[in-house]
Design an enzyme around this catalytic site. Structure first.
Site, short mmCIF file in Angstrom:
data_model
loop_
_atom_site.label_atom_id
_atom_site.label_comp_id
_atom_site.label_asym_id
_atom_site.label_seq_id
_atom_site.Cartn_x
_atom_site.Cartn_y
_atom_site.Cartn_z
N LYS A 489 11.27 -8.02 6.63
CA LYS A 489 10.69 -8.20 5.29
C LYS A 489 10.65 -6.86 4.57
O LYS A 489 10.73 -5.80 5.21
CB LYS A 489 9.29 -8.79 5.43
CG LYS A 489 8.38 -7.94 6.30
CD LYS A 489 7.10 -8.66 6.66
CE LYS A 489 6.22 -7.73 7.49
NZ LYS A 489 5.04 -8.38 8.02
N TYR A 714 2.46 18.89 -14.89
CA TYR A 714 1.54 18.19 -15.79
C TYR A 714 0.08 18.58 -15.55
O TYR A 714 -0.32 18.80 -14.40
CB TYR A 714 1.67 16.68 -15.57
CG TYR A 714 2.93 16.09 -16.18
CD1 TYR A 714 3.18 16.23 -17.56
CD2 TYR A 714 3.82 15.38 -15.40
CE1 TYR A 714 4.33 15.68 -18.11
CE2 TYR A 714 4.96 14.83 -15.95
CZ TYR A 714 5.22 14.98 -17.30
OH TYR A 714 6.33 14.44 -17.84
C1 LIG Z 1 4.76 -7.99 9.30
C2 LIG Z 1 4.41 -8.96 10.31
C3 LIG Z 1 4.62 -8.69 11.67
C4 LIG Z 1 5.09 -7.35 12.20
O1 LIG Z 1 4.00 -6.46 12.28
P1 LIG Z 1 4.21 -4.95 12.76
O2 LIG Z 1 2.84 -4.39 12.80
O3 LIG Z 1 5.05 -4.28 11.73
O4 LIG Z 1 4.86 -5.01 14.07
C5 LIG Z 1 4.42 -9.71 12.58
N1 LIG Z 1 3.97 -10.92 12.16
C6 LIG Z 1 3.72 -11.20 10.88
C7 LIG Z 1 3.25 -12.55 10.50
C8 LIG Z 1 3.92 -10.24 9.90
O5 LIG Z 1 3.65 -10.51 8.63
#
Ligand SMILES: *Cc1c(COP(=O)(O)O)cnc(C)c1O
Length: 819
Positions: A489, A714
């Site tokens: 993701k 800035y």
């Molecule tokens: C993002 C996510 C993970 C992975 O988590 P990490 O801490 O990056 O290993 C696993 N399960 C779900 C449902 C997630 O949204």
């Protein structure tokens, strides 16, 4: 190790004498690299005398770390050291004896591979094919030597169903020792080439020596088209132990190769005239030879043809050691500065043939080293080169000059790499295809460096090898049957989704997950075929899910009904995943929903439930362990209740990266790997075991000397009370360089030195205080990377590594490396 061994047993196996007050201690790990300490109390360190280091020197330090048992040479006096010692005449021989004895306890088939070229590729590919049906163990990398083979055998565990071990030798007498350890049931002889000719009186004796490996093998697979190989094998082995394949008629497997536009078909006709047809993307001769060995071995081991085809569909060329790089002025470079013999040259030239056409085809090559009969080798090289219409050949080294006498068109010669580097510009490379291949000592990487396109501005370099390393690290923490879903993701945590997903496909991930449907669609359009779960699918994206075979997560009764109705009216079945809320309190079904959920499941049989999962709220917080365990227990209960109700058992999963480390007993059927793969170990227990996969880099645009009292940027927030020097970098908060790094909260590395941010971070730029650094315009600047770890940097501005990674803007160019 296939089984644990007690110290007296080990002493007996290696004919050593044991001094110990822990006779009953069970050893379940044996190691030779003093840097790799884990499970110290149950490990045995074998102190080898290496070229660079002597193992015994590390013993005090290892005892400190908790290691209790050692194999040492007679010459070493352990007096005063508090540990168990097995003294032997030769620790190396002891290591071999222990592994030979462990091998004896493995009753499943062992495949032994030797030959001149392709051993490692055949091993890797055969592993990929057999994984479709078996639990496979194979030699790591190209561990095929007198030390590599015993280490490979130590990798075998009781649950493995087939072991694939590679054996390599360079002189007479070596194979016998390897053969005693490997004792392959099934042998594969890849081919015979010119490498290592110098260690043998002639080619025949080289073959004979290699064949020692198969002395007791039940079966031996070989290609009977290499005349000298066929003769030697047929002379030394009875016919009923041989499996020959050939492109001519009459062999056990007669092969027909049909190259079509998009794929190659391999047809095998057996002696009883039954046939098998396989399809592959491979095209070049060497790869097809390698894969043929693998297919026949897989058939022989009883893997059904459809499974083999499945494996072939997912096959990717491994470890070709060839990389494609963008060159200056539209050139394309094939970098083969790793491996250099005639076989390698053939492979590389074949690879060159497959690239898109350019203005000229140019080969830069060095002397062939360590290969015996020079005249014969250069004669053979000439033949190969004449077969590939090259527009220009540039030779480097004393011996290669002989090519001048062989009437090869357009040959330029340089005595050394340095002399070529000086003249490189004069070749006016432009829109050319260059193959650069040389023996290690010629350091052809210097040539590649000069010809490689320099990327200006800010780039995120992704090292796919490190990704592999991290993936394997987590795989090792898992039971062999546990599947891995990788979270890609948010553009694969900022790394770039398609490339990373493609690499994960090669590595054998089982599932991918994205946050939104569009991310999944993009992956499908880039040719990713792994199953993909969508965490948060919008209602209006369901038809895209259908069209692109994406599997939505369903997290509420309302959404279940909606997806159910949608699929009912569309008349199509759909795979979905159920998210259970056990304490994260984000999305998901709660306990109170169970009865309604079961009703809905019955009402909508066209929704098939591929998996059920929950997400831990605090897997990385050790003080919340109890909370996590109660989540896991609730999940166990709730998922069992639903599963009992389903026609097919769904996959259950709960653990994220931190969970994998913290709760090994709750792997269920699958885990969901995220941040760990990208190089951040959030529990902090294994930080040093992971490799940072990305480096965010930029270059200095301008340097200014400023007088005392000057302000920077800035709001005049940066101040130089006594004056100083600043560098301006082309990266700002719009690129993902957090504005909270302003005014010294963040720092970068220039020429290995830390330089703090001065003033406020701007939208597209940031200023750095380089008063103490001898920096110049154009210098490379490291923003994040192994030397600037993310965790402390994130902490300094009150955030977490996840946020830094995912904020790197898509306008930052991603460059992928695989070496
Ligand atoms: C993002 C996510 C993970 C992975 O988590 P990490 O801490 O990056 O290993 C696993 N399960 C779900 C449902 C997630 O949204």
């Amino acid at each position: 190790m296939i089984r644990p061994l007690k110290l007296p047993e080990i002493a007996k196996i290696c004919e050593g004498s044991l001094t110990s007050n822990q006779q009953d201690l069970e050893i379940n790990r044996i190691f030779i690299d003093s840097r790799q300490v884990f499970q110290p109390s149950k490990s045995l360190f074998v102190a080898l005398q290496g070229a660079k280091a002597n193992g015994v020197n590390f013993i005090p330090e290892l005892i400190e770390k908790g290691v209790k048992s050692f194999v040492i040479p007679d010459s070493f006096d352990p007096q005063g050291l508090d540990a168990n010692f097995i003294q032997v005449a030769n620790p190396h021989k002891a290591l071999q004896a222990i592994s030979a004895s462990l091998r004896d306890h493995f009753e499943k088939p062992v495949v032994g591979i030797t030959g001149s070229n392709g051993k490692t590729i055949v091993k890797e590919w055969l592993g990929q094919l057999l994984q479709q049906g078996f639990s496979v163990v194979k030699s790591p990398k190209s561990y095929n030597s007198q030390v590599g083979v015993p280490l490979s055998i130590l990798e075998i565990q009781a649950y493995h169903q087939v072991a694939i071990l590679e054996a390599g030798i360079s002189k007479v007498g070596e194979m016998q020792a390897l053969g005693k350890m490997i004792r392959p049931d099934l042998g594969i002889f890849t081919n015979i080439g010119t490498a290592h000719d110098s260690g043998f009186p002639d080619r025949r004796s080289k073959i004979q020596e290699k064949l020692q490996l198969f002395k007791d093998s039940k079966l031996l697979i070989y290609c009977s088209d290499q005349e000298i190989v066929r003769e030697e094998i047929e002379r030394n082995f009875p016919e009923d132990r041989l499996i020959a394949w050939s492109d001519k008629e009459g062999a056990d497997f007669t092969r027909i190769v049909k190259k079509e536009v998009t794929e190659t078909r391999l047809i095998f006709i057996k002696k009883d005239l039954s046939t098998h047809t396989f399809r592959t993307q491979l095209r070049d001769t060497a790869s097809l030879e390698n894969i043929t060995h693998c297919i026949i071995a897989a058939l022989t081991l009883g893997l059904p043809a459809p499974k083999i085809q499945e494996g072939l569909n997912h096959l990717k060329p491994v470890d070709m050691r060839l990389t494609l790089k963008a060159g200056i002025r539209d050139c394309l470079l094939i970098d083969d500065t790793y491996n250099h013999d005639l076989g390698g040259l053939r492979v590389a030239l074949d690879f060159m043939k497959q690239q898109r056409p350019k203005r000229r085809k140019i080969l830069i090559l060095s002397d062939f080293l360590q290969q015996g009969e020079a005249a014969q080798i250069y004669q053979e090289a000439t033949e190969i080169l004449k077969n590939h219409q090259l527009d220009l050949i540039i030779g480097v080294g004393k011996e290669i000059q002989t090519l001048e006498n062989h009437q090869i068109s357009s040959f330029s010669w340089f005595p050394t790499t340095q002399s070529l580097l000086v003249e490189l510009k004069s070749f006016n490379f432009e829109n050319d295809l260059l193959l650069i291949t040389g023996a290690r000592i010629f350091e052809f990487e210097k040539i590649v460096n000069q010809l490689q396109q320099r990327i200006h501005g800010t780039t995120l370099e992704i090292n796919l090898n490190s990704l592999t390393h991290n993936f394997n690290f987590y795989k090792k923490l898992l039971k062999p049957q546990t599947k891995v879903m990788v979270m890609v993701k948010a553009f694969a945590y900022g790394g770039g989704a398609p490339e990373i997903a493609n690499h994960l496909q090669i590595l054998g991930a089982d599932y991918l997950a994205v946050a939104f449907t569009d991310e999944g669609v993009a992956l499908r359009q880039q040719g990713i075929h792994l199953p993909i779960m969508v965490l948060n699918p919008a209602e209006e994206s369901l038809s895209l899910c259908q069209e692109y075979q994406l599997e939505p997560v369903v997290f509420s009764l309302e959404f279940f009904q909606l997806v159910g109705d949608w699929s009912k009216h569309g008349g199509q079945a759909m795979k979905i995943h159920l998210d259970l809320d056990t304490g994260m309190h984000r999305l998901g079904f709660e306990k109170a929903h169970m009865e309604d959920l079961k009703e809905l499941i019955q009402e909508y049989p066209q929704l098939s439930i591929a998996s059920i999962y929950t997400h831990l709220a605090a897997a990385d917080e050790s003080h919340e362990k109890e909370y996590s365990i109660s989540q896991l227990k609730d999940f166990e209960e709730m998922s069992a209740e639903i599963s009992a109700f389903l026609p097919e058992k769904p996959l259950l999963h709960a653990l994220n990266s931190a969970g994998i480390v913290a709760f090994p007993d709750y792997q269920f059927d699958m885990v969901r790997l995220g941040i760990g793969l990208y190089g951040v170990e959030v529990t902090g227990n294994y930080s040093s075991e992971l490799q940072s996969i990305s480096q965010l880099k930029t270059t200095i645009s301008q340097i200014k000397d400023l007088p005392a009292g000057a302000s920077v940027g800035y709001s005049r927030k940066g101040r130089l009370p006594v004056g100083g020097k600043i560098a301006t970098l082309p990266i700002g908060y719009a690129d993902g360089y957090d504005r909270r790094f302003s005014n010294g909260k963040g720092y970068v590395l220039i020429r290995g030195k830390k330089a703090p941010v001065i003033g406020n971070v701007c939208m597209d730029m940031v200023m750095i205080d380089v008063t103490a650094i001898d920096a110049e315009v154009g210098d490379e600047v490291l923003i994040y990377g192994a030397e600037i770890p993310l965790a402390p940097l994130a902490e300094a501005i009150g955030t977490i590594p996840y946020e830094l990674l995912t904020h790197i803007s898509t306008r930052v160019k991603r460059v992928y490396f695989l070496d």
